[in-house]
Write an enzyme that holds these catalytic residues in place. Sequence first.
Site, PDB file in Angstrom:
ATOM      1  N   GLY A  91      -3.606  79.930  77.025  1.00 13.09           N
ATOM      2  CA  GLY A  91      -2.370  80.129  77.615  1.00 13.09           C
ATOM      3  C   GLY A  91      -1.936  81.175  78.070  1.00 13.09           C
ATOM      4  O   GLY A  91      -1.374  82.021  79.372  1.00 13.09           O
ATOM      5  N   GLU A 137      10.951  77.639  80.729  1.00 13.22           N
ATOM      6  CA  GLU A 137      12.293  76.884  80.426  1.00 13.22           C
ATOM      7  C   GLU A 137      12.041  76.830  78.827  1.00 13.22           C
ATOM      8  O   GLU A 137      11.168  75.836  77.908  1.00 13.22           O
ATOM      9  CB  GLU A 137      11.908  75.431  80.805  1.00 13.22           C
ATOM     10  CG  GLU A 137      11.794  74.926  81.697  1.00 13.22           C
ATOM     11  CD  GLU A 137      12.968  74.957  82.247  1.00 13.22           C
ATOM     12  OE1 GLU A 137      14.260  74.640  81.244  1.00 13.22           O
ATOM     13  OE2 GLU A 137      13.701  74.629  83.458  1.00 13.22           O
ATOM     14  N   LEU A 138      13.003  77.691  77.866  1.00 11.60           N
ATOM     15  CA  LEU A 138      13.132  78.770  76.820  1.00 11.60           C
ATOM     16  C   LEU A 138      13.729  77.884  75.839  1.00 11.60           C
ATOM     17  O   LEU A 138      14.073  76.544  75.931  1.00 11.60           O
ATOM     18  CB  LEU A 138      12.733  79.921  76.754  1.00 11.60           C
ATOM     19  CG  LEU A 138      12.229  80.410  77.613  1.00 11.60           C
ATOM     20  CD1 LEU A 138      12.059  81.658  77.463  1.00 11.60           C
ATOM     21  CD2 LEU A 138      10.525  80.158  77.672  1.00 11.60           C
ATOM     22  N   CYS A 140      15.030  70.932  73.096  1.00 11.97           N
ATOM     23  CA  CYS A 140      15.933  72.555  73.575  1.00 11.97           C
ATOM     24  C   CYS A 140      17.236  72.060  73.964  1.00 11.97           C
ATOM     25  O   CYS A 140      17.795  73.169  73.960  1.00 11.97           O
ATOM     26  CB  CYS A 140      15.183  72.925  74.759  1.00 11.97           C
ATOM     27  SG  CYS A 140      14.685  72.013  76.110  1.00 11.97           S
TER      28      CYS A 140
END
Length: 513
Positions: free
Chosen positions: A228, A266-267, A300
């Site tokens: 990443g 998108e956390l 989430c």
Amino acid sequence: MQLDIKNLLQSLGIQQINESSSTGKTWKSSEQGNTRAIVSPVDGKEIASVKFAGKKDYDNVIQTATDAFYIWRTWPAPKRGEVIRQLGDALRAKKDDLGKLVSYEMGKSLQEGYGEVQEMIDICDFAVGLSRQLYGLTMHSERPAHRMYEQWHPLGIVGIISAFNFPVAVWSWNAALAMACGNVCVWKPSEKTPLTAIACQHIIQKVFDANDVPEGVSCLIIGDRTIGEMMSNDKRVPLVSATGSTRMGKAVGAAVGSRLGRSLLELGGNNAIIISKDADLETSLVGAVFGAVGTAGQRCTSTRRLIIHESVYDNFRDKLVKAYGQLKIGNPLDENNHVGPLIDKDAVNAYLDSIEKCKNEGGNFVVEGRIMEGEGYESGCYVKPCIAEVKNEYGIVQHETFAPILYLMKYKTLDEAIAMQNGVPQGLSSAIMTLNLREAEQFLSFAGSDCGIANVNIGTSGAEIGGAFGGEKETGGGRESGSDAWKAYMRRQTNTINYSDKLPLAQGIKFDL
């Protein structure tokens, strides 16, 4: 349900697992990376082992993807859409098997596993229509005999970093749209759930082979955070879409931003439901319980907080306690169970640590949490969903814990409730349960919820692919899936055409030679 995991993997095209990267037709085993055992949280058994990719593998994947982009972008968008339509059909054919693997590898309920694959199918259907609707605007020019319009072009390589809790759906949200737009994709799945990713790569490659899609349009690379980091710092990857913790997202955003690339983040979420005095308490109960314990609190969009009007607080709290007493915790492949395991023992330790912190700050647990023990819980990853009465300003309440811990708090006025709902660093999903039209409209107004998702009379958890998914503040600001989220995967170009025999300048500027 007992799984024959070997036959299940073979049915999904996985004969052996010793490759760490795939560019489509070509699978390669890393000479550099470490080997990691993949253990199911369902029963604690090792499913397989995978080898992590290294720098050489990464560069090979990126180069192949780069070469593929120059070909794939020339395919007419409807032709790309036809390939994605066939991918949706291929996923339909493998829905049961892939759904079972999602459930077994990640630990979510079997119905949620099937539901996740259905999300993949749905986004493919959406992308097929999108392939004929990549519209730009036409604008009137201020200059005579000029035409202005805009068009959208693909970016190139879209890097996709996905999380363990939705091991395949989030990839498809990105990949289906990105590929329909003419991009190519490089996917780094969570190192905790790589087998479902490998299965998807086999499924998509059969479709690609049947349509002579260039090798490298959809690539997979198995690895840890170093992959990443390479992707985030790589100028050859114009867009990195990353799903995960806020901590991870800040690192990705900073790295990509430093090279002026794009990130789609998108956390974390710290999602609340406001329970009004005018709520239907029975439907509110269903929404709250599923939101809090579904996927063992590892969504989430999981419900973390209930903000309950003081006049119905005691009644609703008692209903919750009774409902929690009826929850069945166990093997998620058994459809009679409501709650499966956490992903691993690190997650269990985070759950226990959060409970301890909550108690130290003054939290009162009306349903106590603990690790489940005994027959069926041998993996050590099963925990009891718990409920605590708290204050919104507690440090642990401000923090997202990926576990089934539900926090309760009271409010007097709707303004107070909205301030509490908004009073956390995260801004993903929110909801109000009310039959009062004025309350509903205020909650949805500019003075209401500050989240990317705001619902009335449904919970915080779960979203349809037709709407753009994402949140604000420390949730990252990204949008995926429906609506016009496709624009994130393209670059806008404004065009002006002069079809006169003169060259008038904008703003009436004169330049006579």
